[in-house]
Design a protein around this motif. Structure first.
Motif, PDB file in Angstrom:
ATOM      1  N   ALA A  26     -35.928  46.476 -15.458  1.00  0.00           N
ATOM      2  CA  ALA A  26     -36.805  45.307 -15.364  1.00  0.00           C
ATOM      3  C   ALA A  26     -36.446  44.448 -14.152  1.00  0.00           C
ATOM      4  CB  ALA A  26     -36.715  44.481 -16.644  1.00  0.00           C
ATOM      5  N   GLN A  27     -35.149  44.277 -13.905  1.00  0.00           N
ATOM      6  CA  GLN A  27     -34.720  43.506 -12.732  1.00  0.00           C
ATOM      7  C   GLN A  27     -35.128  44.204 -11.438  1.00  0.00           C
ATOM      8  OE1 GLN A  27     -30.497  42.524 -12.676  1.00  0.00           O
ATOM      9  NE2 GLN A  27     -30.495  42.436 -14.918  1.00  0.00           N
ATOM     10  N   LEU A  28     -34.968  45.520 -11.412  1.00  0.00           N
ATOM     11  CA  LEU A  28     -35.235  46.270 -10.193  1.00  0.00           C
ATOM     12  C   LEU A  28     -36.726  46.270  -9.871  1.00  0.00           C
ATOM     13  CD1 LEU A  28     -33.376  47.816  -8.219  1.00  0.00           C
ATOM     14  CD2 LEU A  28     -34.025  49.921  -9.393  1.00  0.00           C
ATOM     15  N   GLY A  29     -37.543  46.536 -10.860  1.00  0.00           N
ATOM     16  CA  GLY A  29     -38.982  46.470 -10.671  1.00  0.00           C
ATOM     17  C   GLY A  29     -39.599  47.623  -9.905  1.00  0.00           C
ATOM     18  N   VAL A  30     -38.785  48.518  -9.390  1.00  0.00           N
ATOM     19  CA  VAL A  30     -39.231  49.707  -8.658  1.00  0.00           C
ATOM     20  C   VAL A  30     -38.372  50.875  -9.111  1.00  0.00           C
ATOM     21  CG1 VAL A  30     -40.072  48.444  -6.631  1.00  0.00           C
ATOM     22  CG2 VAL A  30     -37.665  49.137  -6.742  1.00  0.00           C
ATOM     23  N   PRO A  31     -38.787  52.120  -8.845  1.00  0.00           N
ATOM     24  CA  PRO A  31     -37.959  53.265  -9.258  1.00  0.00           C
ATOM     25  C   PRO A  31     -36.573  53.238  -8.621  1.00  0.00           C
ATOM     26  CG  PRO A  31     -40.176  53.977  -8.707  1.00  0.00           C
ATOM     27  CD  PRO A  31     -40.084  52.543  -8.278  1.00  0.00           C
ATOM     28  N   ALA A  32     -35.575  53.602  -9.426  1.00  0.00           N
ATOM     29  CA  ALA A  32     -34.188  53.637  -8.941  1.00  0.00           C
ATOM     30  C   ALA A  32     -33.899  54.952  -8.233  1.00  0.00           C
ATOM     31  CB  ALA A  32     -33.222  53.456 -10.105  1.00  0.00           C
ATOM     32  N   ASP A  33     -33.024  54.885  -7.233  1.00  0.00           N
ATOM     33  CA  ASP A  33     -32.586  56.069  -6.494  1.00  0.00           C
ATOM     34  C   ASP A  33     -31.143  56.441  -6.771  1.00  0.00           C
ATOM     35  OD1 ASP A  33     -35.038  56.498  -4.932  1.00  0.00           O
ATOM     36  OD2 ASP A  33     -34.511  54.602  -3.942  1.00  0.00           O
ATOM     37  N   VAL A  34     -30.367  55.513  -7.339  1.00  0.00           N
ATOM     38  CA  VAL A  34     -28.955  55.769  -7.622  1.00  0.00           C
ATOM     39  C   VAL A  34     -28.500  54.838  -8.732  1.00  0.00           C
ATOM     40  CG1 VAL A  34     -28.028  54.071  -5.967  1.00  0.00           C
ATOM     41  CG2 VAL A  34     -26.681  56.116  -6.515  1.00  0.00           C
ATOM     42  N   LEU A  91     -24.432  48.810 -16.147  1.00  0.00           N
ATOM     43  CA  LEU A  91     -25.247  49.737 -15.356  1.00  0.00           C
ATOM     44  C   LEU A  91     -25.739  49.023 -14.115  1.00  0.00           C
ATOM     45  CD1 LEU A  91     -26.776  52.476 -15.056  1.00  0.00           C
ATOM     46  CD2 LEU A  91     -28.688  51.384 -16.293  1.00  0.00           C
ATOM     47  N   ILE A  92     -25.494  49.633 -12.953  1.00  0.00           N
ATOM     48  CA  ILE A  92     -25.951  49.101 -11.681  1.00  0.00           C
ATOM     49  C   ILE A  92     -26.921  50.115 -11.085  1.00  0.00           C
ATOM     50  CG2 ILE A  92     -25.255  48.347  -9.353  1.00  0.00           C
ATOM     51  CD1 ILE A  92     -22.701  48.486 -12.159  1.00  0.00           C
ATOM     52  N   LEU A  93     -28.129  49.676 -10.787  1.00  0.00           N
ATOM     53  CA  LEU A  93     -29.149  50.544 -10.208  1.00  0.00           C
ATOM     54  C   LEU A  93     -29.506  50.069  -8.804  1.00  0.00           C
ATOM     55  CD1 LEU A  93     -31.660  51.041 -13.177  1.00  0.00           C
ATOM     56  CD2 LEU A  93     -29.816  52.580 -12.441  1.00  0.00           C
ATOM     57  N   GLY A  94     -29.830  51.043  -7.937  1.00  0.00           N
ATOM     58  CA  GLY A  94     -30.237  50.717  -6.581  1.00  0.00           C
ATOM     59  C   GLY A  94     -31.501  51.463  -6.189  1.00  0.00           C
ATOM     60  N   SER A  95     -32.426  50.751  -5.552  1.00  0.00           N
ATOM     61  CA  SER A  95     -33.589  51.362  -4.911  1.00  0.00           C
ATOM     62  C   SER A  95     -33.307  51.386  -3.416  1.00  0.00           C
ATOM     63  CB  SER A  95     -34.854  50.553  -5.207  1.00  0.00           C
ATOM     64  OG  SER A  95     -35.941  51.042  -4.438  1.00  0.00           O
ATOM     65  N   LEU A  96     -33.216  52.590  -2.852  1.00  0.00           N
ATOM     66  CA  LEU A  96     -32.680  52.745  -1.499  1.00  0.00           C
ATOM     67  C   LEU A  96     -33.638  53.534  -0.603  1.00  0.00           C
ATOM     68  CD1 LEU A  96     -29.022  53.739  -2.498  1.00  0.00           C
ATOM     69  CD2 LEU A  96     -29.940  51.441  -2.113  1.00  0.00           C
ATOM     70  N   PRO A  97     -34.722  52.927  -0.142  1.00  0.00           N
ATOM     71  CA  PRO A  97     -35.593  53.626   0.805  1.00  0.00           C
ATOM     72  C   PRO A  97     -34.853  53.914   2.108  1.00  0.00           C
ATOM     73  CG  PRO A  97     -36.203  51.304   0.614  1.00  0.00           C
ATOM     74  CD  PRO A  97     -35.209  51.576  -0.466  1.00  0.00           C
ATOM     75  N   GLY A  98     -35.052  55.107   2.647  1.00  0.00           N
ATOM     76  CA  GLY A  98     -34.378  55.481   3.887  1.00  0.00           C
ATOM     77  C   GLY A  98     -32.937  55.887   3.701  1.00  0.00           C
ATOM     78  N   VAL A  99     -32.531  56.138   2.452  1.00  0.00           N
ATOM     79  CA  VAL A  99     -31.135  56.510   2.162  1.00  0.00           C
ATOM     80  C   VAL A  99     -31.123  57.824   1.375  1.00  0.00           C
ATOM     81  CG1 VAL A  99     -28.996  55.852   0.983  1.00  0.00           C
ATOM     82  CG2 VAL A  99     -30.387  54.105   2.133  1.00  0.00           C
ATOM     83  N   GLU A 100     -30.237  58.740   1.764  1.00  0.00           N
ATOM     84  CA  GLU A 100     -30.027  59.965   1.001  1.00  0.00           C
ATOM     85  C   GLU A 100     -28.803  59.790   0.101  1.00  0.00           C
ATOM     86  OE1 GLU A 100     -29.912  63.540   3.237  1.00  0.00           O
ATOM     87  OE2 GLU A 100     -31.762  63.103   4.338  1.00  0.00           O
ATOM     88  N   VAL A 101     -28.941  60.223  -1.146  1.00  0.00           N
ATOM     89  CA  VAL A 101     -27.892  60.056  -2.152  1.00  0.00           C
ATOM     90  C   VAL A 101     -27.311  61.428  -2.478  1.00  0.00           C
ATOM     91  CG1 VAL A 101     -27.359  59.253  -4.477  1.00  0.00           C
ATOM     92  CG2 VAL A 101     -29.083  58.047  -3.098  1.00  0.00           C
TER      93      VAL A 101
END
Length: 406
Positions: A26-34, A91-101
């Motif tokens: 809910a905080q992130l509001g966008v799909p998570a990448d990591v 739980l810590i989530l990140g949305s990382l456009p332009g980043v490879e995980v």
């Protein structure tokens, strides 16, 4: 780039995982990448159930994590909390456009020889040497070889920051758990390498202040200092470490003399060229003991002639002052680069409420200087972070990895 952090203290594993996933998404509001998951050691008997419960709620999100006797995160009221020796999941989530995980698992039995080429260490984590990754590393406390792994990773990726911690289980619980995507491990190391439009800034607060002056090591053998020298006004004085420490103790205040009986450490300078050494220039190591006959000093690391050392003291006031100094410096430097978006905190079991006498100290101090940044982490059996350009396994330290765009 966007990050979120959620914390649950529900005693039910299912309920706790559902709560942190719901809040973090809910905080992130966008799909998570990591994702990074830190689980209280109170859930030891249920470690194997964690990923099967988590994955359906976070499909296709690479997550690594481990257990800790203390868990750090942001609760439903938006307050950062350090939950020590109680049930908690962060739980810590990140949305990382332009980043490879790139997540990975390492068994310590597969480490290359220390004489191997950098390419062998790069292949171990499955990345090319030119990748310039940013590393987050989590290891179990019973595997040997962590220091060798850090040295090899520095060899292959000398410009890449490495932060992380060693899983902790508290006094009554010796079992460890490492989580990597869809696999649960009891030993070894899990990590995530991030490449592309991302930087991890590091703060390594060792919580000590120097006393006296620096000394130069004249003779040493492995981790034992046999002779060292100090510079007086117009002359150089050589002697045994014990003699020089006794002379130093006589110059201290009464309060510091008492503190030196239980909280005396040795700082090893990590720069050969800087004349005026500051707190952040030292790698803090335990003072293991003296040989009263020879006056020799044993420390918790190898030492060589020519290196500079300085005695240090540690207490709550010093730890606060050290971290605040580093945070002020980071705040000042932050004006020259992109804004911090998220952070991980890896704090020693010896800090927290047992050191400061009050909860949430380091995390709230961090939030005062790096405002509105989602943060999560755990209390470690050892903390991974750089001093200078070299990565080390520390003790009594708080290490922060701060995420921002390049």
């Amino acid at each position: 780039m966007k990050w979120s952090s959620a914390l649950s203290t529900r005693p039910s594993l299912e309920a706790a995982i559902a709560e942190v996933v719901e809040q973090a998404q809910a905080q992130l509001g966008v799909p998570a990448d990591v994702g990074f998951l830190f689980v209280s050691s109170a859930f030891t008997s249920e470690y194997a159930r964690i990923l099967p419960l988590l994955q359906p709620q976070l499909p296709n999100v690479p997550v690594i994590g481990c257990n800790g006797s203390g868990i750090i995160g942001i609760n439903s009221r938006g307050t950062v909390r350090e939950v020590e020796d109680e049930v908690a999941i962060s739980l810590i989530l990140g949305s990382l456009p332009g980043v490879e995980v790139h997540p990975f698992y390492i068994s310590m039995e597969t480490l290359p020889d220390l004489d191997s080429a950098p390419s062998a260490w790069a292949e171990l984590v499955g990345l090319p040497e030119a990748a310039q990754p940013q590393f987050v590393l989590l290891a179990d406390p019973f595997s040997t070889g962590i220091n060798d792994f850090l040295a090899g990773l520095d060899y292959a990726f000398p410009q890449s920051p490495k932060v992380g911690g060693i899983a902790s289980s508290g006094i009554t619980n010796g079992s460890s758990g490492l989580f990597c995507v869809d696999r649960f491990h009891r030993s070894g190391l899990v990590g995530i390498a991030l490449t592309g439009n991302i930087v991890i800034d590091t703060i390594v607060a060792q919580g000590c202040r120097p006393i006296g002056q620096p000394y130069c090591v004249v003779e040493s053998e492995r981790n034992i200092i046999l002779k060292m020298e100090s510079e007086a006004e117009n002359s150089t004085i050589q002697g045994s470490p014990l003699e020089m420490l006794r002379d130093l103790i006589q110059t201290l205040s009464e309060e510091d003399k008492v503190l030196a009986q239980s909280a005396l450490f040795v700082g090893v300078a990590q720069t050969e060229f800087k004349q005026c050494l500051e707190s952040g220039d030292f790698l803090i190591r335990n003072l293991l003991g003296f040989d009263p006959r020879e006056g020799a000093l044993a420390i918790g690391d190898r030492i060589r002639p020519g290196q500079r050392i300085q005695f240090h003291l540690r207490d709550a006031a010093t730890s606060e002052e050290d971290l605040e100094t580093l945070l002020r410096k980071y705040q000042l430097n932050a004006m020259n680069h992109s804004k911090a978006q998220g952070a991980l905190m890896f704090a020693c079991l010896g800090r927290g409420e047992s050191l400061y006498g009050e909860p949430n100290f380091d995390s709230q101090l961090f939030s005062r200087y790096v405002d509105h940044v989602p943060i999560g982490g755990f209390f470690c059996n050892g903390e991974i972070g750089p001093v200078g350009t070299t990565s080390y396994l520390h003790g009594f330290t708080s290490v922060f990895g701060i995420f921002r765009e390049k």
